[in-house]
Design a protein around this motif. Structure first.
Motif, mmCIF file in Angstrom:
data_model
loop_
_atom_site.group_PDB
_atom_site.id
_atom_site.type_symbol
_atom_site.label_atom_id
_atom_site.label_comp_id
_atom_site.label_asym_id
_atom_site.label_seq_id
_atom_site.Cartn_x
_atom_site.Cartn_y
_atom_site.Cartn_z
ATOM 1 N N THR A 130 5.706 11.676 -6.748
ATOM 2 C CA THR A 130 4.866 10.507 -6.489
ATOM 3 C C THR A 130 4.512 10.403 -5.008
ATOM 4 O O THR A 130 5.370 10.573 -4.147
ATOM 5 C CB THR A 130 5.600 9.218 -6.916
ATOM 6 O OG1 THR A 130 5.944 9.305 -8.302
ATOM 7 C CG2 THR A 130 4.730 7.990 -6.696
ATOM 8 N N THR A 131 3.246 10.123 -4.733
ATOM 9 C CA THR A 131 2.817 9.900 -3.350
ATOM 10 C C THR A 131 3.293 8.534 -2.869
ATOM 11 O O THR A 131 3.042 7.515 -3.522
ATOM 12 C CB THR A 131 1.279 9.953 -3.244
ATOM 13 O OG1 THR A 131 0.838 11.258 -3.646
ATOM 14 C CG2 THR A 131 0.828 9.675 -1.810
ATOM 15 N N VAL A 188 9.685 8.947 3.395
ATOM 16 C CA VAL A 188 10.778 9.809 2.919
ATOM 17 C C VAL A 188 12.029 8.980 2.658
ATOM 18 O O VAL A 188 12.698 9.117 1.629
ATOM 19 C CB VAL A 188 11.074 10.933 3.937
ATOM 20 C CG1 VAL A 188 12.301 11.742 3.510
ATOM 21 C CG2 VAL A 188 9.858 11.845 4.081
ATOM 22 N N LYS A 189 12.347 8.081 3.586
ATOM 23 C CA LYS A 189 13.517 7.225 3.438
ATOM 24 C C LYS A 189 13.324 6.241 2.291
ATOM 25 O O LYS A 189 14.256 5.960 1.530
ATOM 26 C CB LYS A 189 13.773 6.476 4.752
ATOM 27 C CG LYS A 189 15.041 5.639 4.749
ATOM 28 C CD LYS A 189 16.289 6.499 4.635
ATOM 29 C CE LYS A 189 17.542 5.655 4.805
ATOM 30 N NZ LYS A 189 18.762 6.399 4.500
ATOM 31 N N ILE A 190 12.108 5.712 2.156
ATOM 32 C CA ILE A 190 11.820 4.772 1.065
ATOM 33 C C ILE A 190 12.061 5.444 -0.287
ATOM 34 O O ILE A 190 12.658 4.850 -1.195
ATOM 35 C CB ILE A 190 10.369 4.249 1.169
ATOM 36 C CG1 ILE A 190 10.258 3.272 2.348
ATOM 37 C CG2 ILE A 190 9.920 3.590 -0.135
ATOM 38 C CD1 ILE A 190 8.835 2.879 2.696
ATOM 39 N N ARG A 191 11.619 6.683 -0.424
ATOM 40 C CA ARG A 191 11.831 7.425 -1.681
ATOM 41 C C ARG A 191 13.323 7.543 -1.984
ATOM 42 O O ARG A 191 13.761 7.293 -3.117
ATOM 43 C CB ARG A 191 11.178 8.802 -1.579
ATOM 44 C CG ARG A 191 11.288 9.637 -2.847
ATOM 45 C CD ARG A 191 10.617 10.983 -2.686
ATOM 46 N NE ARG A 191 9.174 10.888 -2.890
ATOM 47 C CZ ARG A 191 8.258 10.989 -1.941
ATOM 48 N NH1 ARG A 191 8.632 11.173 -0.672
ATOM 49 N NH2 ARG A 191 6.977 10.903 -2.223
ATOM 50 N N ASP A 198 0.670 4.248 -10.199
ATOM 51 C CA ASP A 198 1.964 4.928 -10.043
ATOM 52 C C ASP A 198 3.117 3.948 -10.212
ATOM 53 O O ASP A 198 4.136 4.270 -10.830
ATOM 54 C CB ASP A 198 2.053 5.615 -8.681
ATOM 55 C CG ASP A 198 1.280 6.923 -8.620
ATOM 56 O OD1 ASP A 198 0.899 7.436 -9.686
ATOM 57 O OD2 ASP A 198 1.059 7.424 -7.498
ATOM 58 N N ALA A 199 2.973 2.749 -9.657
ATOM 59 C CA ALA A 199 4.042 1.752 -9.769
ATOM 60 C C ALA A 199 4.284 1.385 -11.226
ATOM 61 O O ALA A 199 5.435 1.269 -11.676
ATOM 62 C CB ALA A 199 3.689 0.509 -8.954
ATOM 63 N N GLY A 219 0.782 -1.241 0.000
ATOM 64 C CA GLY A 219 0.000 0.000 0.000
ATOM 65 C C GLY A 219 0.805 1.279 0.000
ATOM 66 O O GLY A 219 0.239 2.366 0.124
ATOM 67 N N ALA A 220 2.124 1.188 -0.154
ATOM 68 C CA ALA A 220 2.956 2.392 -0.170
ATOM 69 C C ALA A 220 2.859 3.120 -1.501
ATOM 70 O O ALA A 220 2.972 4.350 -1.565
ATOM 71 C CB ALA A 220 4.413 2.033 0.130
#
Length: 315
Positions: free
Chosen positions: A222-223, A244-247, A112-113, A106-107
């Motif tokens: 991207t959200t 934020v870290k995932i991005r 978007d993916a 769900g991230a």
């Protein structure tokens, strides 16, 4: 039992993948329709009918593999009532599979993916002119020895360990001449085999920096939500839940090493005893046995396999 869901990367694609699931489960068919709509392309027909050469193109293979993985997860959730966060403690994906993992958790939205993976494939192809880069599998050497090999082979070019897949199964990447130099050096150091891979670009090395910049710009727009369960990130082999870290890690992943062996070992340390591979092929399930024999692997591709897995959760 503590599970993690894992999601395959490029190389697992095969013509016909997802067809049986789409024909037997309408929720899976809707996933492929949504990906088609997001891309403005009939990717589903390429997946189901080929040709294999078109499916293997990086910009098609990446969103296609993600679509199959998410179709499996949607069938599990919507048809059998199995929520990811109830069935697993972590998610992880191999290279592009990290996007599948984040979508399953769900991230990222499915749309978007798909768009990000289309761009990722195109950007990686653009980053290095065809023929200038290469990748090779080095079999039978551990990481410490491979680090020595690539250092010796570089000679001013880029040559690096790109994928730490499993014990004695490491992929190197960089300038073609350097990668070709590395193969005989690896054999001198005891490698059983060194073989050039049929890839279109040298993934996961510094030559991909232009692609990383393109992905940084796209990901900034991207959200990204907090995942339902932590993702074990490719470049750190550690759990992460902060959007934020995932991005940042997704940007770093384009040029960084896929630390898959370390990721599996980390999940073992965190108490995971079963890895459930959702999507095309059984590559990751096969790797589990080489990395940590105390962790079992299950592959979910067909409606029958998904139904049996869902039933096992109730026992």
């Amino acid at each position: 039992m503590t599970r993690a869901f894992t999601f395959p990367g490029q190389g697992s694609q095969v013509v016909g993948m997802g067809r049986e699931l789409a024909e037997s489960r309408p929720v899976a068919a809707r996933v492929f329709e949504e990906v088609n709509d997001a891309l403005g392309q009939d990717l589903r027909s390429v997946m189901f009918d080929g040709p294999q050469e078109e499916l293997t193109l990086t910009h098609n293979a990446q969103p296609a593999l993600m679509a199959v993985s998410i179709a499996v997860m949607r069938v599990l959730e919507e048809d059998f009532g199995v929520k990811l966060q109830d069935a697993a403690a972590y998610v992880a994906g191999h290279s592009l599979g990290e996007y599948s993992a984040l979508t399953a958790a769900g991230a990222l939205s499915l749309s978007d993916a798909a768009k990000l993976l289309r761009l990722r494939g195109e950007a990686m192809q653009r980053a290095v002119p065809v023929g200038e880069g290469a990748m090779a599998a080095i079999l039978g050497l551990e990481m410490e020895a491979v680090e020595e090999v690539v250092k010796e082979a570089a000679q001013g070019d880029i040559c690096t360990a790109a994928n730490d897949n499993a014990n004695g199964q490491i992929v190197i990447s960089g300038h073609k001449a350097a990668v070709e130099r590395a193969i005989p050096i690896a054999k001198e150091k005891g490698a059983m085999k060194g073989v050039l891979l049929p890839v279109s670009a040298p993934f996961h090395c510094a030559l991909m920096q232009p692609a990383a910049e393109e992905m940084k710009a796209a990901l900034a727009e991207t959200t990204i939500n907090a995942p339902a369960v932590p993702v074990i990130a490719n470049v750190t082999a550690a759990p992460e839940s902060d959007p934020v870290k995932i991005r940042d890690l997704l940007v770093e992943q384009v040029t960084g090493r896929v630390r898959w062996r370390e990721s599996v070992l980390k999940m073992g340390e965190l108490g995971v005893d079963t890895l459930v591979e959702a999507g095309a092929g059984k590559v990751l399930t096969g790797m589990v046995r080489r990395i940590d024999k105390s962790i079992s692997g299950i592959s979910l591709q067909t409606a029958e396999e998904i139904e049996a897995f869902a039933a096992s959760l109730k026992n």
